[in-house]
Design a protein around this motif. Sequence first.
Motif, short mmCIF file in Angstrom:
data_model
loop_
_atom_site.label_atom_id
_atom_site.label_comp_id
_atom_site.label_asym_id
_atom_site.label_seq_id
_atom_site.Cartn_x
_atom_site.Cartn_y
_atom_site.Cartn_z
N ALA A 63 0.81 -1.23 0.00
CA ALA A 63 0.00 0.00 0.00
C ALA A 63 0.84 1.28 0.00
CB ALA A 63 -0.99 0.00 1.18
N VAL A 64 2.02 1.21 -0.57
CA VAL A 64 2.91 2.37 -0.59
C VAL A 64 2.87 3.11 -1.93
CG1 VAL A 64 5.34 3.06 -0.55
CG2 VAL A 64 4.45 1.52 1.21
N ALA A 65 2.90 2.34 -3.02
CA ALA A 65 2.96 2.96 -4.35
C ALA A 65 1.58 3.54 -4.71
CB ALA A 65 3.41 1.94 -5.38
N SER A 66 1.17 4.55 -3.95
CA SER A 66 -0.18 5.11 -4.10
C SER A 66 -0.41 5.65 -5.50
CB SER A 66 -0.39 6.21 -3.06
OG SER A 66 0.72 7.09 -3.05
N THR A 67 0.58 6.33 -6.06
CA THR A 67 0.42 6.92 -7.39
C THR A 67 1.04 6.03 -8.46
OG1 THR A 67 2.48 8.17 -7.18
CG2 THR A 67 0.47 9.27 -6.43
N GLY A 68 1.35 4.80 -8.12
CA GLY A 68 1.97 3.87 -9.07
C GLY A 68 3.48 3.89 -8.94
N TYR A 69 4.13 3.23 -9.89
CA TYR A 69 5.58 3.00 -9.76
C TYR A 69 6.46 4.06 -10.39
CZ TYR A 69 4.72 -1.30 -7.44
OH TYR A 69 4.33 -2.22 -6.50
N GLY A 70 5.99 5.22 -10.57
CA GLY A 70 6.83 6.27 -11.15
C GLY A 70 5.93 7.27 -11.84
N HIS A 71 5.02 7.83 -11.06
CA HIS A 71 4.12 8.82 -11.64
C HIS A 71 4.94 10.00 -12.15
CE1 HIS A 71 0.94 11.76 -12.08
NE2 HIS A 71 0.06 10.80 -11.92
N PRO A 72 4.71 10.43 -13.40
CA PRO A 72 5.56 11.49 -13.97
C PRO A 72 5.64 12.75 -13.11
CG PRO A 72 3.84 10.79 -15.54
CD PRO A 72 3.72 9.91 -14.34
N LYS A 73 4.53 13.14 -12.48
CA LYS A 73 4.56 14.37 -11.66
C LYS A 73 5.39 14.16 -10.40
CE LYS A 73 0.16 16.30 -13.19
NZ LYS A 73 -1.28 16.20 -12.94
N VAL A 74 5.32 12.95 -9.84
CA VAL A 74 6.08 12.67 -8.62
C VAL A 74 7.57 12.54 -8.96
CG1 VAL A 74 6.38 11.05 -6.69
CG2 VAL A 74 4.07 11.53 -7.58
N CYS A 324 10.02 15.29 0.94
CA CYS A 324 8.96 16.31 1.05
C CYS A 324 8.40 16.64 -0.33
CB CYS A 324 9.51 17.60 1.69
SG CYS A 324 9.75 17.48 3.46
N ALA A 325 9.29 16.76 -1.31
CA ALA A 325 8.83 17.06 -2.67
C ALA A 325 7.95 15.93 -3.19
CB ALA A 325 10.03 17.27 -3.59
N ALA A 326 8.38 14.70 -2.92
CA ALA A 326 7.58 13.54 -3.36
C ALA A 326 6.21 13.55 -2.69
CB ALA A 326 8.32 12.24 -3.04
N ALA A 327 6.18 13.87 -1.40
CA ALA A 327 4.91 13.87 -0.67
C ALA A 327 3.98 14.98 -1.18
CB ALA A 327 5.15 14.03 0.83
N LEU A 328 4.52 16.16 -1.42
CA LEU A 328 3.68 17.25 -1.94
C LEU A 328 3.10 16.89 -3.31
CD1 LEU A 328 5.85 20.29 -0.80
CD2 LEU A 328 3.48 19.85 -0.10
N ALA A 329 3.93 16.30 -4.16
CA ALA A 329 3.45 15.90 -5.49
C ALA A 329 2.43 14.77 -5.37
CB ALA A 329 4.62 15.47 -6.38
N THR A 330 2.69 13.84 -4.46
CA THR A 330 1.74 12.74 -4.24
C THR A 330 0.38 13.27 -3.81
OG1 THR A 330 3.52 11.22 -3.64
CG2 THR A 330 1.31 10.63 -2.88
N LEU A 331 0.41 14.21 -2.85
CA LEU A 331 -0.86 14.77 -2.36
C LEU A 331 -1.60 15.50 -3.48
CD1 LEU A 331 0.30 15.97 1.18
CD2 LEU A 331 -1.25 14.05 0.67
N ASP A 332 -0.85 16.21 -4.35
CA ASP A 332 -1.47 16.87 -5.52
C ASP A 332 -2.19 15.84 -6.39
OD1 ASP A 332 -0.61 19.39 -4.93
OD2 ASP A 332 1.13 19.35 -6.27
N VAL A 333 -1.46 14.77 -6.72
CA VAL A 333 -2.01 13.76 -7.64
C VAL A 333 -3.20 13.05 -6.99
CG1 VAL A 333 -1.49 11.59 -8.84
CG2 VAL A 333 0.21 13.44 -8.84
N VAL A 334 -3.05 12.69 -5.72
CA VAL A 334 -4.13 11.98 -5.04
C VAL A 334 -5.38 12.86 -4.97
CG1 VAL A 334 -4.88 11.01 -2.82
CG2 VAL A 334 -2.64 10.40 -3.75
N GLU A 335 -5.20 14.11 -4.53
CA GLU A 335 -6.36 14.99 -4.36
C GLU A 335 -7.06 15.29 -5.68
OE1 GLU A 335 -6.94 18.14 -1.12
OE2 GLU A 335 -4.83 18.28 -1.69
#
Length: 442
Positions: A63-74, A324-335
């Motif tokens: 349950a870690v790869a929330s945005t997949g294995y290499g989301h371009p934005k992340v 931190c950059a990865a988390a901010l991008a992840t939250l953008d993509v998830v939201e």
Amino acid sequence: MKDYPRIVVPPPGPKARAIVECQDRWASTSYPKEYPLVIARGAGAMVEDVDGNRYLDFMAGIAVASTGYGHPKVVQAIQEAAARFLHICGSDFYFESFAALCERLARLAPGPSKKRVFLSNSGTEAVEGAIKLARHSTGRPAIVAFTGAFHGRTYGGLSLTASKSVQRAGFAPFLPEVYHVPYGYRYRCDFCRGEAACSMRCVSSIEDDLFAKRLDPKSTAAIFVEPIQGEGGYVVPPPGYVKALRELCDRHGILLVCDEVQCGVGRTGKMWASEYEGIEPDILLSAKGLGSGMPIGAIIAKESIMKWQPGAHGSTFGGNPVCCAAALATLDVVERDLLPRVPRLGERLLAGVTRLQQKYPSIGDVRGRGLMIGVEFVKDRATREPAPDIPHALVERAFRKGLLLLGAGKSALRLAPPLVVDESDVDAALAIIDECLGELTD
Ligand SMILES: *Cc1c(COP(=O)(O)O)cnc(C)c1O
């Protein structure tokens, strides 16, 4: 048509075998590998191994790869951050993404109270910090946790963990003043066995049994709860359960800590699973899906609680700039992109698994929210005797057919794909599970 799943060499192929041999020779013997997958790369919900086999992933690296294995934005956010600077200790200095992530998480956490945020490297480190914070802010020693809970592997976290005894065997003594009580596990309820009329005795017994006989609530700092148990079997408690715990805590000035390390960051169809209960945790813990795979966790606490003095708690790496950059991008993509899809895909997956339950008597229970679905196997539906061999064999067989799965609890399967899966991925996973169960029960 998708180009996965696609098995070209029965795994483990020759390249995989060499790496497995090396790792098995040199790595710690404690890693509990389920099957010999050797990953070379991934994209979206597809994982490719070193021999060119392509798998559909329904466990997302726990349950870690929330945005997949290499989301371009992340990936882009990580690359840009890495090119600027790799480290400056967030305990001692300031930087923009650290400040922004703390603000973002504080604003995202449920409830009206103002929050503050501590950034960690992992889930267990967030749990560890929360135990310290709860004791520090209440001046009380005791912690209540649940059977079936998983809160990590460091001593504090492990002391709260009660999911599999192998995780504790040989490591005693644990943290003192930790009390375990039964979780709201409807299918295997110690009190009402999941009968329609659940009177939430699992919560009232904390008052009537634990607090009345064994533990003074006034010396209890916190109750740690997973709003949906993860490692314990993807167990969804009865509706109103976490709310009832919230009320119990309020009666005694106890802090409610929601460990959303596995169920948070959109997995259940809301940003946080505790939102389903309409409650405000005193402390909310995040990690796993937060950084799409980069190591980052968070303690999000009410401002009235996170008041410890400078130097009381810290971390050299916690809130690393790349993470931190990865988390901010992840939250953008998830939201923006993923949260709107999760309920629809989750319903499709749950409906599909429920159809399988009608077909296979070995499926005793199906439960879940969003893309966090547990399937529990039994030897006999009447006795509900667990059948741990079935998920074990299923996971192994699915791997050979190009589907990545992971067990949970004693006899359950967890379905936790990256949140980027689409309808055809869900249908493909269901078809492979169906095929495997057909073979296993022949
Ligand atoms: C995985 C997990 C942890 C521990 O996280 P790590 O990053 O492995 O230390 C804690 N709590 C829950 C609910 C988890 O699922």
